[in-house]
Motif scaffolding. Structure first.
Motif, PDB file in Angstrom:
ATOM      1  N   PHE A  50      42.240  33.014  52.495  1.00 14.67           N
ATOM      2  CA  PHE A  50      43.039  31.786  52.661  1.00 14.67           C
ATOM      3  C   PHE A  50      43.490  31.287  51.288  1.00 14.67           C
ATOM      4  O   PHE A  50      44.604  30.781  51.128  1.00 14.67           O
TER       5      PHE A  50
ATOM      6  N   TYR B 139      46.607  33.172  50.187  1.00 19.50           N
ATOM      7  CA  TYR B 139      47.761  32.681  50.958  1.00 19.50           C
ATOM      8  C   TYR B 139      48.227  31.334  50.414  1.00 19.50           C
ATOM      9  O   TYR B 139      49.439  31.111  50.229  1.00 19.50           O
TER      10      TYR B 139
ATOM     11  N   LEU C 121      51.760  30.121  48.489  1.00 18.40           N
ATOM     12  CA  LEU C 121      52.579  28.989  48.949  1.00 18.40           C
ATOM     13  C   LEU C 121      52.731  27.915  47.872  1.00 18.40           C
ATOM     14  O   LEU C 121      53.473  26.952  48.057  1.00 18.40           O
TER      15      LEU C 121
ATOM     16  N   ILE D 125      50.278  25.932  46.663  1.00 13.02           N
ATOM     17  CA  ILE D 125      49.423  24.764  46.904  1.00 13.02           C
ATOM     18  C   ILE D 125      48.573  24.491  45.656  1.00 13.02           C
ATOM     19  O   ILE D 125      48.000  25.412  45.068  1.00 13.02           O
TER      20      ILE D 125
ATOM     21  N   LEU E 251      44.152  20.585  46.179  1.00  9.33           N
ATOM     22  CA  LEU E 251      44.343  20.656  47.635  1.00  9.33           C
ATOM     23  C   LEU E 251      43.704  21.922  48.201  1.00  9.33           C
ATOM     24  O   LEU E 251      43.100  21.898  49.291  1.00  9.33           O
TER      25      LEU E 251
ATOM     26  N   GLN F 289      38.886  25.151  60.682  1.00  9.68           N
ATOM     27  CA  GLN F 289      40.064  24.850  61.483  1.00  9.68           C
ATOM     28  C   GLN F 289      39.799  25.135  62.958  1.00  9.68           C
ATOM     29  O   GLN F 289      38.984  25.986  63.298  1.00  9.68           O
TER      30      GLN F 289
ATOM     31  N   LYS G 285      42.065  25.726  66.644  1.00 10.73           N
ATOM     32  CA  LYS G 285      43.365  25.881  67.308  1.00 10.73           C
ATOM     33  C   LYS G 285      43.244  25.381  68.741  1.00 10.73           C
ATOM     34  O   LYS G 285      42.321  25.804  69.474  1.00 10.73           O
TER      35      LYS G 285
ATOM     36  N   THR H   8      46.915  23.028  65.093  1.00 11.90           N
ATOM     37  CA  THR H   8      45.865  23.401  64.139  1.00 11.90           C
ATOM     38  C   THR H   8      45.216  22.091  63.702  1.00 11.90           C
ATOM     39  O   THR H   8      45.890  21.217  63.147  1.00 11.90           O
TER      40      THR H   8
ATOM     41  N   PHE I 189      40.652  16.947  58.017  1.00  9.81           N
ATOM     42  CA  PHE I 189      41.502  16.477  56.912  1.00  9.81           C
ATOM     43  C   PHE I 189      42.947  16.248  57.347  1.00  9.81           C
ATOM     44  O   PHE I 189      43.520  15.181  57.092  1.00  9.81           O
ATOM     45  N   ARG I 190      43.542  17.246  58.007  1.00 10.49           N
ATOM     46  CA  ARG I 190      44.932  17.171  58.455  1.00 10.49           C
ATOM     47  C   ARG I 190      45.102  17.980  59.723  1.00 10.49           C
ATOM     48  O   ARG I 190      44.349  18.943  59.948  1.00 10.49           O
TER      49      ARG I 190
ATOM     50  N   ILE J 235      52.991  22.841  66.129  1.00  9.78           N
ATOM     51  CA  ILE J 235      54.337  23.375  66.394  1.00  9.78           C
ATOM     52  C   ILE J 235      54.465  23.635  67.891  1.00  9.78           C
ATOM     53  O   ILE J 235      53.468  23.870  68.585  1.00  9.78           O
TER      54      ILE J 235
ATOM     55  N   LEU K  38      44.298  35.758  63.897  1.00 10.52           N
ATOM     56  CA  LEU K  38      45.523  35.275  63.250  1.00 10.52           C
ATOM     57  C   LEU K  38      45.621  35.886  61.865  1.00 10.52           C
ATOM     58  O   LEU K  38      44.664  35.850  61.085  1.00 10.52           O
TER      59      LEU K  38
ATOM     60  N   LEU L 159      48.051  35.390  58.548  1.00 12.88           N
ATOM     61  CA  LEU L 159      49.079  34.565  57.920  1.00 12.88           C
ATOM     62  C   LEU L 159      49.605  35.338  56.715  1.00 12.88           C
ATOM     63  O   LEU L 159      48.816  35.828  55.893  1.00 12.88           O
TER      64      LEU L 159
HETATM   65  C1  ECB Z   1      46.042  21.915  59.410  1.00 10.06           C
HETATM   66  C2  ECB Z   1      44.714  22.343  58.887  1.00 10.06           C
HETATM   67  C3  ECB Z   1      44.721  22.840  57.472  1.00 10.06           C
HETATM   68  C4  ECB Z   1      45.100  21.750  56.519  1.00 10.06           C
HETATM   69  C5  ECB Z   1      45.158  22.293  55.109  1.00 10.06           C
HETATM   70  C6  ECB Z   1      45.786  21.285  54.229  1.00 10.06           C
HETATM   71  C7  ECB Z   1      46.375  21.560  53.051  1.00 10.06           C
HETATM   72  C8  ECB Z   1      46.600  22.964  52.553  1.00 10.06           C
HETATM   73  C9  ECB Z   1      48.070  23.232  52.437  1.00 10.06           C
HETATM   74  C10 ECB Z   1      48.648  24.344  52.841  1.00 10.06           C
HETATM   75  C11 ECB Z   1      47.903  25.513  53.359  1.00 10.06           C
HETATM   76  C12 ECB Z   1      48.752  26.347  54.282  1.00 10.06           C
HETATM   77  C13 ECB Z   1      48.473  26.486  55.581  1.00 10.06           C
HETATM   78  C14 ECB Z   1      47.297  25.851  56.252  1.00 10.06           C
HETATM   79  C15 ECB Z   1      46.660  26.808  57.234  1.00 10.06           C
HETATM   80  C16 ECB Z   1      46.756  26.704  58.523  1.00 10.06           C
HETATM   81  C17 ECB Z   1      47.710  25.753  59.139  1.00 10.06           C
HETATM   82  C18 ECB Z   1      48.609  26.408  60.151  1.00 10.06           C
HETATM   83  C19 ECB Z   1      49.052  27.777  59.764  1.00 10.06           C
HETATM   84  C20 ECB Z   1      50.040  28.291  60.780  1.00 10.06           C
HETATM   85  O1  ECB Z   1      51.176  28.554  60.489  1.00 10.06           O
HETATM   86  O2  ECB Z   1      49.564  28.440  62.023  1.00 10.06           O
HETATM   87  C21 ECB Z   1      50.471  28.886  63.030  1.00 10.06           C
HETATM   88  C22 ECB Z   1      49.760  29.929  63.846  1.00 10.06           C
HETATM   89  O3  ECB Z   1      48.619  29.414  64.495  1.00 10.06           O
HETATM   90  C23 ECB Z   1      50.852  27.718  63.938  1.00 10.06           C
HETATM   91  O4  ECB Z   1      51.380  26.674  63.202  1.00 10.06           O
END
Ligand code: ECB
Length: 137
Positions: free
Chosen positions: A17, A20, A24, A26, A30, A39, A41, A54, A58-59, A63, A118, A120
């Motif tokens: 992760f 990845y 991006l 980041i 963060l 996480q 789903k 997701t 934290f967040r 979609i 999954l 990514l």
């Molecule tokens: C939403 C939980 C993770 C929060 C992380 C916060 C900050 C990190 C910033 C960027 C990291 C990039 C991606 C986070 C990883 C997972 C989130 C969704 C990834 C995705 O595209 O999932 C798809 C497929 O399940 C659906 O949106």
């Protein structure tokens, strides 16, 4: 017909992760927070209509899309980019291409051994996540 993706799935592994997130762009602060998150789903699937949430402490990020129908995605709270996304079936894999500033960006979901898998992708980095069905269902 592929197995249904619907349900609540809890993360059990999360490999690369970090790579990845670096791809991006980041920030390290963060990334440090994000790396610690377990996480979840929550997926609602009705045929080719999907809502993928997701969730984390934290967040959250949600979609919704229809397979084979291009949509605009804003990765709010993640890397905050606008991408043009398209999800298709490739055999039993649900494969998403995310066209935008970052090359070779997307993801693939599939079910194997009752687990949700999954991958990514971003610019040559691959993060591999596995989720198991939540104990509550
Ligand atoms: C939403 C939980 C993770 C929060 C992380 C916060 C900050 C990190 C910033 C960027 C990291 C990039 C991606 C986070 C990883 C997972 C989130 C969704 C990834 C995705 O595209 O999932 C798809 C497929 O399940 C659906 O949106």
């Amino acid at each position: 017909m592929p197995a249904s993706f619907s349900g609540t799935w809890d993360m059990i592994s999360n490999v690369n992760f970090e790579g990845y997130m670096i791809a991006l762009g980041i920030s390290s602060n963060l990334r440090k927070i994000a790396l610690k998150l377990k996480q979840r789903k929550v997926i609602e699937q009705q045929g080719d209509l999907f809502i993928i949430k997701t969730l984390s402490t934290f967040r959250n990020y949600t979609i919704s899309f229809k397979v084979d129908c291009e949509f605009q995605e804003f990765t709010k709270g993640l890397d905050n980019r606008h991408v043009k996304s398209l999800v298709v079936w490739q055999d039993n894999k649900l494969v998403c291409e995310q066209l935008g500033e970052k090359k070779n960006r997307g993801w693939a979901h599939w079910i194997e051994d009752d687990k949700l898998h999954l991958e990514l992708y971003c610019e040559g980095e691959v993060c591999k996540q596995v989720f198991k069905k939540s104990a509550n269902e």
